[in-house]
Write an enzyme that holds these catalytic residues in place. Structure first.
Site, short mmCIF file in Angstrom:
data_model
loop_
_atom_site.label_atom_id
_atom_site.label_comp_id
_atom_site.label_asym_id
_atom_site.label_seq_id
_atom_site.Cartn_x
_atom_site.Cartn_y
_atom_site.Cartn_z
N HIS A 24 82.28 84.64 93.17
CA HIS A 24 82.50 85.70 91.95
C HIS A 24 83.91 85.98 92.16
CE1 HIS A 24 78.65 86.36 90.14
NE2 HIS A 24 78.18 85.96 91.21
N ASP A 49 86.03 83.34 91.21
CA ASP A 49 86.89 82.51 90.19
C ASP A 49 87.36 82.87 88.94
OD1 ASP A 49 84.21 82.20 89.30
OD2 ASP A 49 84.30 80.19 88.70
N GLY A 97 71.60 77.28 91.62
CA GLY A 97 72.79 78.13 92.08
C GLY A 97 73.81 76.91 92.56
N ASP A 117 82.41 75.63 88.94
CA ASP A 117 81.42 74.45 89.08
C ASP A 117 81.89 73.25 88.48
OD1 ASP A 117 80.04 76.65 90.12
OD2 ASP A 117 78.60 76.61 88.33
C1 GLA Z 1 78.34 80.56 88.94
C2 GLA Z 1 79.36 80.28 87.90
C3 GLA Z 1 80.54 80.15 88.59
C4 GLA Z 1 81.08 81.14 89.76
C5 GLA Z 1 79.63 81.37 90.65
C6 GLA Z 1 80.02 82.54 91.48
O1 GLA Z 1 78.24 79.19 89.69
O2 GLA Z 1 79.17 79.36 86.87
O3 GLA Z 1 81.73 80.16 87.81
O4 GLA Z 1 81.66 82.35 88.99
O5 GLA Z 1 78.59 81.48 89.71
O6 GLA Z 1 81.15 82.29 92.37
#
Ligand code: GLA
Length: 349
Positions: free
Chosen positions: A18, A20, A107, A155
């Site tokens: 969290h 990015d 996730g 991601d």
């Molecule tokens: C998800 C979102 C990413 C990032 C993560 C938390 O995977 O797609 O952009 O914010 O949560 O780090």
């Protein structure tokens, strides 16, 4: 008929969760698991998708140019084709068959991997070359502008630029990247809790709004601007829960920097502590963990890992546990036994 195949891997994130979308630091590692999309052209302007993955619906079709959201995984395909049209990348109708050895919604970056695999397959099928930067941008726009999950770039960047045996340190402020090898003394067990998240309707977008609220309160453009400032006096100026959200983001960036030092010093115990501290911060300050993820992390600690934490956006999904090289499998099985469910998805690297 011409057929093409695109593939894209999922990811874990060693640390930096969290951060990015707050211009912060992340450290993903690509998985050897991913999504494969095989496409073949058809001449009626229809996109027809089928999947063998355990996800609903298993089949869907829509007319190109008439992409309407329905809240299912098909929105990622609709997002890709509508953004391609907006960018004037001409494609025709197609059949797509989707396979995945990456668990979906766990996730582990499956949404981004699907969008990227589809883009790669379509770009070859219709001979519309797209470079890596364009693939990242279009896959991200499909997620945020079309599907409505206001995710950051973690991601997509991890899937396109990540490697399975190296952590990719990315500074989201300028997207500068540096690879850091996973030390030969450690490995990571990736354990799926079996519970699922839904970013668009869940708390993910809410967290992002809270970060934006905090920036407005503080008169700054991004939480990254707080890096060099004394945190206590800043937190006093914020109403709850914004103070806790900010404390997570700022302390998580500091943990990523500390993790870089620990990796360089081959200090595996320290790296494990940082992972566990990240989990506590995500649980208590950022409030994106769940009782299932907390339980898995606790069991991983008791089973002798160096440290463990939830991975990805949270509200369900998976954990990673850092262990001595060669010990991940045993530790994972002890964790799963105590948890009574779940699944060992992968051992990294
Ligand atoms: C998800 C979102 C990413 C990032 C993560 C938390 O995977 O797609 O952009 O914010 O949560 O780090």
């Amino acid at each position: 008929m011409r057929r093409t195949t695109g593939y894209a891997p999922g990811r874990i994130n060693l640390i930096g969760e969290h951060t990015d979308y707050n211009d912060g630091l992340v450290m993903p590692v690509a998985l050897r698991l991913g999504v494969t999309v095989e496409t073949g052209s058809r001449d009626d302007g229809i996109a027809h998708l089928t999947t063998e993955a355990p996800i609903s619906p298993s089949e869907a079709s829509y007319e190109l140019g008439i992409e309407r959201r329905d809240g299912t995984w098909v929105d990622r395909a609709r997002g890709v084709t509508s953004i391609l049209a907006r960018d004037r990348v001409d494609i025709g109708g197609f059949d797509a068959v989707i396979r995945s050895d990456l668990p979906l919604g766990a996730g582990l970056g499956s949404s981004a991997a699907f969008a990227i695999a589809l883009l790669r397959s379509l770009s070859e099928l219709f001979d519309r070359p797209l470079d890596d930067t364009a693939i990242v941008r279009i896959a991200h726009a499909a997620e945020t502008e079309f599907a409505g999950a206001r995710a950051g770039l973690l991601d997509q960047l991890a899937s396109v630029f990540g490697r399975p045996s190296e952590a990719l340190l990315i500074d989201m402020r300028d997207q500068a990247m540096r690879t850091i090898p996973v030390p030969p003394t450690v490995e990571l067990a990736v354990i799926d809790s079996g519970t699922r998240h839904e970013h668009a309707t869940g708390g993910y977008n809410r967290r992002r709004e809270e970060c934006e609220d905090a920036c407005r309160h503080l008169g700054i453009a991004s939480l990254r601007d707080l890096d060099e400032r004394p945190l206590d006096t800043i937190l006093e100026r914020l109403p709850p829960p914004l103070d806790r959200r900010v404390r997570h983001v700022v302390s998580e960036n500091a943990r990523v920097r500390d993790a870089v030092v620990a990796l360089g010093a081959r200090d595996d115990a320290r790296l494990g502590e940082l992972l566990s501290a990240s989990h506590r911060s995500l649980r208590d300050d950022y409030a994106v963990s769940t009782p299932e993820l907390d339980r898995l992390v606790e069991l991983a600690g008791a089973a002798g890992s160096f440290g463990a934490r939830m991975v990805g956006g949270g509200f369900g999904g998976s954990i990673i546990a850092l262990t001595r090289r060669g010990a991940a499998k045993d530790i994972a099985f002890r964790v799963l036994e105590g948890y009574g469910g779940g699944r060992l998805v992968a051992i990294v690297p």
